[in-house]
Design a protein around this motif. Structure first.
Motif, short mmCIF file in Angstrom:
data_model
loop_
_atom_site.label_atom_id
_atom_site.label_comp_id
_atom_site.label_asym_id
_atom_site.label_seq_id
_atom_site.Cartn_x
_atom_site.Cartn_y
_atom_site.Cartn_z
N ASN A 86 -16.91 -9.07 4.86
CA ASN A 86 -16.00 -10.21 4.81
C ASN A 86 -14.97 -10.08 3.68
OD1 ASN A 86 -18.82 -11.38 5.86
ND2 ASN A 86 -17.11 -12.40 6.88
N LEU A 87 -15.36 -9.43 2.59
CA LEU A 87 -14.40 -9.18 1.51
C LEU A 87 -13.32 -8.22 1.98
CD1 LEU A 87 -16.53 -8.86 -1.74
CD2 LEU A 87 -15.13 -10.77 -0.97
N TRP A 88 -13.73 -7.16 2.69
CA TRP A 88 -12.74 -6.23 3.21
C TRP A 88 -11.80 -6.97 4.16
CZ3 TRP A 88 -13.22 -3.03 -0.27
CH2 TRP A 88 -14.37 -2.33 -0.59
N VAL A 92 -7.62 -7.35 4.09
CA VAL A 92 -6.75 -7.01 5.21
C VAL A 92 -5.86 -8.19 5.56
CG1 VAL A 92 -6.72 -6.44 7.68
CG2 VAL A 92 -8.27 -5.25 6.13
N LYS A 93 -6.41 -9.41 5.56
CA LYS A 93 -5.63 -10.60 5.90
C LYS A 93 -4.48 -10.82 4.91
CE LYS A 93 -9.33 -13.15 8.12
NZ LYS A 93 -10.28 -14.27 8.00
N LYS A 94 -4.67 -10.39 3.69
CA LYS A 94 -3.65 -10.60 2.67
C LYS A 94 -2.62 -9.46 2.60
CE LYS A 94 -6.72 -13.43 -0.11
NZ LYS A 94 -6.11 -14.70 0.13
N TRP A 95 -2.75 -8.49 3.48
CA TRP A 95 -1.83 -7.35 3.48
C TRP A 95 -0.44 -7.81 3.89
CZ3 TRP A 95 -1.27 -2.65 1.73
CH2 TRP A 95 -0.34 -1.81 2.30
N ASP A 96 0.56 -7.40 3.15
CA ASP A 96 1.96 -7.69 3.46
C ASP A 96 2.42 -6.68 4.50
OD1 ASP A 96 4.65 -8.16 3.59
OD2 ASP A 96 5.07 -7.66 1.49
N ASN A 105 0.53 2.22 -1.70
CA ASN A 105 0.63 0.77 -1.47
C ASN A 105 -0.72 0.18 -1.08
OD1 ASN A 105 3.31 0.74 -2.12
ND2 ASN A 105 4.05 0.55 -0.01
N LEU A 106 -1.47 0.90 -0.25
CA LEU A 106 -2.79 0.41 0.16
C LEU A 106 -3.71 0.27 -1.04
CD1 LEU A 106 -4.83 -0.39 2.32
CD2 LEU A 106 -5.35 2.03 2.62
N VAL A 107 -3.74 1.29 -1.90
CA VAL A 107 -4.60 1.25 -3.08
C VAL A 107 -4.15 0.12 -4.01
CG1 VAL A 107 -5.25 2.50 -5.19
CG2 VAL A 107 -5.32 3.66 -2.97
N ALA A 108 -2.83 -0.01 -4.24
CA ALA A 108 -2.33 -1.08 -5.12
C ALA A 108 -2.70 -2.45 -4.56
CB ALA A 108 -0.81 -0.95 -5.28
N HIS A 109 -2.53 -2.64 -3.25
CA HIS A 109 -2.89 -3.90 -2.61
C HIS A 109 -4.37 -4.19 -2.78
CE1 HIS A 109 -3.38 -7.04 0.37
NE2 HIS A 109 -4.31 -6.30 0.95
N ILE A 113 -5.82 -7.49 -4.85
CA ILE A 113 -6.63 -8.51 -4.18
C ILE A 113 -8.04 -8.53 -4.78
CG2 ILE A 113 -7.67 -9.24 -1.99
CD1 ILE A 113 -4.61 -9.69 -2.25
N TRP A 114 -8.60 -7.35 -5.00
CA TRP A 114 -9.95 -7.25 -5.56
C TRP A 114 -10.00 -7.90 -6.94
CZ3 TRP A 114 -13.91 -5.72 -2.62
CH2 TRP A 114 -15.14 -5.47 -3.23
N GLU A 115 -9.02 -7.59 -7.78
CA GLU A 115 -8.99 -8.18 -9.12
C GLU A 115 -8.83 -9.68 -9.06
OE1 GLU A 115 -9.65 -7.10 -12.32
OE2 GLU A 115 -10.44 -5.47 -11.10
#
Length: 151
Positions: A86-88, A92-96, A105-109, A113-115
């Motif tokens: 559910n965290l993953w 994904v839902k917050k991906w621009d 960009n994927l790693v930065a995103h 979000i994780w932080e």
């Protein structure tokens, strides 16, 4: 992941292997759990999916030598029972979608979000909610005779 929030997110450049996994357990997971949640000599309980990395002989040997970390028996292919899925999903839902789809960009995103989830900035404590949902999840799986559930 625990009720108080997710732990540290580790970026793996390629496919995770068993030696990298052991390194993460030793250098990140155990020290983090000990510092934030479970002081020594209390055991650390860990639930893992049925990944080949988790079940490699070298990893099994590592767990046999580190009795302070106890593996919880967990059914194979059981996403209904893995709250981290559910965290993953939240990430994904917050991906621009307008953002360039690159590894950088994927790693930065993912890190941002994780932080945010770790610091609970503008995010409800989803981890606490997920941990509290475990009894409902387990009962739902039992009611469905081990089949898929709404989770």
């Amino acid at each position: 992941m625990a009720a108080c929030g997710p732990g540290e997110l580790v970026v793996i450049d390629e496919r995770l292997n068993s030696l990298q996994y052991i390194e993460i357990l030793e250098q990140i997971m155990i020290p983090s759990v000990r510092a934030l949640l479970i002081p020594e000599p209390n055991p650390i309980y860990i639930a893992m999916d049925d990944s080949t990395v988790h079940n490699a002989a070298i990893v099994t040997d590592w767990f046999q030598r580190h009795l302070e970390v106890i593996r919880i028996q967990w059914p194979a292919r059981s996403p209904d029972l893995m709250p981290i899925e559910n965290l993953w999903s939240q990430m994904v839902k917050k991906w621009d979608s307008n953002s360039a789809k690159t590894k950088v960009n994927l790693v930065a995103h993912a890190m941002n979000i994780w932080e945010a989830m770790r610091l609970k900035r503008g995010v409800e404590n989803i981890c606490e909610t997920l941990v509290r949902s475990m009894s409902r999840r387990l009962n739902s799986v039992i009611e469905c005779n081990g089949s898929y559930t709404k989770y």
